[in-house]
Design a protein around this motif. Structure first.
Motif, PDB file in Angstrom:
ATOM      1  N   ARG A 147       0.827  -1.201   0.000  1.00 23.49           N
ATOM      2  CA  ARG A 147       0.000   0.000   0.000  1.00 23.49           C
ATOM      3  C   ARG A 147       0.863   1.254   0.000  1.00 23.49           C
ATOM      4  O   ARG A 147       0.364   2.354  -0.213  1.00 23.49           O
ATOM      5  N   ASP A 148       2.157   1.075   0.248  1.00 22.86           N
ATOM      6  CA  ASP A 148       3.090   2.198   0.249  1.00 22.86           C
ATOM      7  C   ASP A 148       3.563   2.449  -1.178  1.00 22.86           C
ATOM      8  O   ASP A 148       4.228   1.601  -1.772  1.00 22.86           O
ATOM      9  N   PRO A 149       3.229   3.614  -1.773  1.00 22.29           N
ATOM     10  CA  PRO A 149       3.619   3.894  -3.163  1.00 22.29           C
ATOM     11  C   PRO A 149       5.117   3.795  -3.407  1.00 22.29           C
ATOM     12  O   PRO A 149       5.544   3.383  -4.493  1.00 22.29           O
ATOM     13  N   GLU A 150       5.917   4.145  -2.408  1.00 19.81           N
ATOM     14  CA  GLU A 150       7.367   4.070  -2.588  1.00 19.81           C
ATOM     15  C   GLU A 150       7.829   2.620  -2.711  1.00 19.81           C
ATOM     16  O   GLU A 150       8.711   2.299  -3.520  1.00 19.81           O
ATOM     17  N   ILE A 151       7.231   1.737  -1.916  1.00 24.95           N
ATOM     18  CA  ILE A 151       7.574   0.319  -2.016  1.00 24.95           C
ATOM     19  C   ILE A 151       7.124  -0.235  -3.353  1.00 24.95           C
ATOM     20  O   ILE A 151       7.847  -0.995  -4.013  1.00 24.95           O
ATOM     21  N   VAL A 152       5.934   0.147  -3.779  1.00 29.78           N
ATOM     22  CA  VAL A 152       5.422  -0.304  -5.077  1.00 29.78           C
ATOM     23  C   VAL A 152       6.365   0.120  -6.194  1.00 29.78           C
ATOM     24  O   VAL A 152       6.727  -0.677  -7.080  1.00 29.78           O
ATOM     25  N   ALA A 153       6.779   1.371  -6.173  1.00 30.80           N
ATOM     26  CA  ALA A 153       7.647   1.893  -7.233  1.00 30.80           C
ATOM     27  C   ALA A 153       9.001   1.204  -7.259  1.00 30.80           C
ATOM     28  O   ALA A 153       9.612   1.058  -8.326  1.00 30.80           O
ATOM     29  N   ALA A 154       9.462   0.748  -6.091  1.00 30.86           N
ATOM     30  CA  ALA A 154      10.796   0.158  -6.007  1.00 30.86           C
ATOM     31  C   ALA A 154      10.794  -1.363  -6.178  1.00 30.86           C
ATOM     32  O   ALA A 154      11.863  -1.977  -6.242  1.00 30.86           O
ATOM     33  N   THR A 155       9.602  -1.973  -6.267  1.00 26.66           N
ATOM     34  CA  THR A 155       9.515  -3.429  -6.318  1.00 26.66           C
ATOM     35  C   THR A 155       9.645  -3.922  -7.753  1.00 26.66           C
ATOM     36  O   THR A 155       8.918  -3.471  -8.652  1.00 26.66           O
ATOM     37  N   THR A 156      10.541  -4.863  -7.988  1.00 30.22           N
ATOM     38  CA  THR A 156      10.730  -5.421  -9.327  1.00 30.22           C
ATOM     39  C   THR A 156       9.774  -6.575  -9.574  1.00 30.22           C
ATOM     40  O   THR A 156       9.163  -7.114  -8.646  1.00 30.22           O
ATOM     41  N   ALA A 157       9.668  -6.966 -10.841  1.00 27.80           N
ATOM     42  CA  ALA A 157       8.818  -8.101 -11.202  1.00 27.80           C
ATOM     43  C   ALA A 157       9.275  -9.363 -10.488  1.00 27.80           C
ATOM     44  O   ALA A 157       8.447 -10.146  -9.982  1.00 27.80           O
ATOM     45  N   ASP A 158      10.569  -9.580 -10.409  1.00 25.56           N
ATOM     46  CA  ASP A 158      11.084 -10.774  -9.735  1.00 25.56           C
ATOM     47  C   ASP A 158      10.725 -10.765  -8.255  1.00 25.56           C
ATOM     48  O   ASP A 158      10.408 -11.820  -7.681  1.00 25.56           O
ATOM     49  N   GLU A 159      10.736  -9.597  -7.635  1.00 26.31           N
ATOM     50  CA  GLU A 159      10.391  -9.505  -6.215  1.00 26.31           C
ATOM     51  C   GLU A 159       8.918  -9.796  -5.989  1.00 26.31           C
ATOM     52  O   GLU A 159       8.547 -10.445  -4.997  1.00 26.31           O
ATOM     53  N   ILE A 160       8.055  -9.326  -6.905  1.00 27.55           N
ATOM     54  CA  ILE A 160       6.631  -9.631  -6.790  1.00 27.55           C
ATOM     55  C   ILE A 160       6.400 -11.131  -6.933  1.00 27.55           C
ATOM     56  O   ILE A 160       5.656 -11.751  -6.144  1.00 27.55           O
TER      57      ILE A 160
END
Length: 279
Positions: A147-160
């Motif tokens: 829910r944190d936009p900064e975490i979303v922006a920094a998360t890669t496809a591999d991390e998801i």
């Protein structure tokens, strides 16, 4: 999925809001049973659909927009529980479902199902919740961080994909074979699905289940809770509270089952659903 898909269960699609919407069903006459998923996809319902069909029901497990095999894409606005409830009502209309319909919801899909019931978006004859969100039980920590936009922006496809693998493995519990994990993860290889999932969890807010509690207490529609007792995402204590506070509710506990009891114990789960929906 062919090894566990009964021949009577078909995947097909229909247009909703101009986008292709994919769903599993048993194409026959009978009471329509809408089966709603949450942070997973229609795959969670597959193990019990054949039994529902054999009982003369018409099960329909839909993939929400942008998730599973459906087209479209969720946003923070369209991924809220009330917005998804409105979308499910439009999906039912597209299928020309008229009259009473039974609804079952898993995970966040259970929150959507509760909104469908109390806001009369559909003529819900019976409501079943399977390891569903209730009260303030969600979002759980593994998704709340997104829910944190900064975490979303920094998360890669591999991390998801890694986070989803970890969550799916925990949710499947004893049913977590490598093939089943791969089946569950398959949609997240699509970037659009990953964005939709991030929107759904970004929009996750327990006020949507807290605010319907007064209406649920007044509601006389029969309700069934089916709960994997070993779920560490949606704990059985929430189901016990719901059953004690909400009238016309029955709780069926599934021992040695986790967050997706349809995989751990498809026979008992299907039996409970069939008994409930065919009364």
């Amino acid at each position: 999925m062919d090894d566990i898909t009964e021949s009577t269960v078909l995947r097909t699609e229909i247009q909703v809001d101009g986008a292709p919407t994919s769903y599993l069903t048993v194409e026959q006459d009978g009471l329509a049973v809408l089966l709603l998923h949450g942070t997973y996809w229609s795959r969670v319902w597959l193990p019990v659909m054949g039994s529902l069909g054999e009982a003369g029901l018409r099960p329909i497990a839909v993939d929400l927009p942008g998730l599973g095999r459906s087209g479209g894409e969720l946003t923070l606005e369209s991924g809220t529980v009330p917005a998804l409830a409105d979308w499910v009502a439009r999906f039912a209309s597209a299928l020309k479902i008229s009259g009473p319909v039974a609804v079952a919801g898993h995970d966040i899909g259970g929150g959507v199902a509760q909104h469908l019931l109390v806001h009369d978006r559909l003529e819900v004859s019976r409501l079943a919740l399977v390891n569903s969100v209730t009260y303030d039980s969600w979002p759980v920590s593994s998704v709340a961080r997104f829910r944190d936009p900064e975490i979303v922006a920094a998360t890669t496809a591999d991390e998801i994909l890694y986070a989803r693998r970890q969550a799916v493995t925990r949710a499947l519990a004893g049913a977590a074979t490598e093939q089943r994990i791969t089946d569950y993860l398959d949609p997240w290889t699509d970037e659009r699905v990953r964005r939709s999932w991030m929107a759904m969890v970004g929009a996750a807010d327990n006020r949507y289940t807290r605010e319907v509690v007064p209406a649920l207490r007044r509601n006389t529609t029969p309700k069934l809770l089916i709960w994997g007792e070993d779920d560490d995402f949606q704990k059985v204590e929430y189901a016990e509270r719901f059953a004690s506070e909400i009238p016309h509710t029955t709780l069926v506990r599934i021992p040695d089952a986790g967050h997706i009891p349809t995989e751990n114990a498809p026979g008992p789960v299907a039996h409970a659903l069939v008994d409930f929906f065919t009364v």
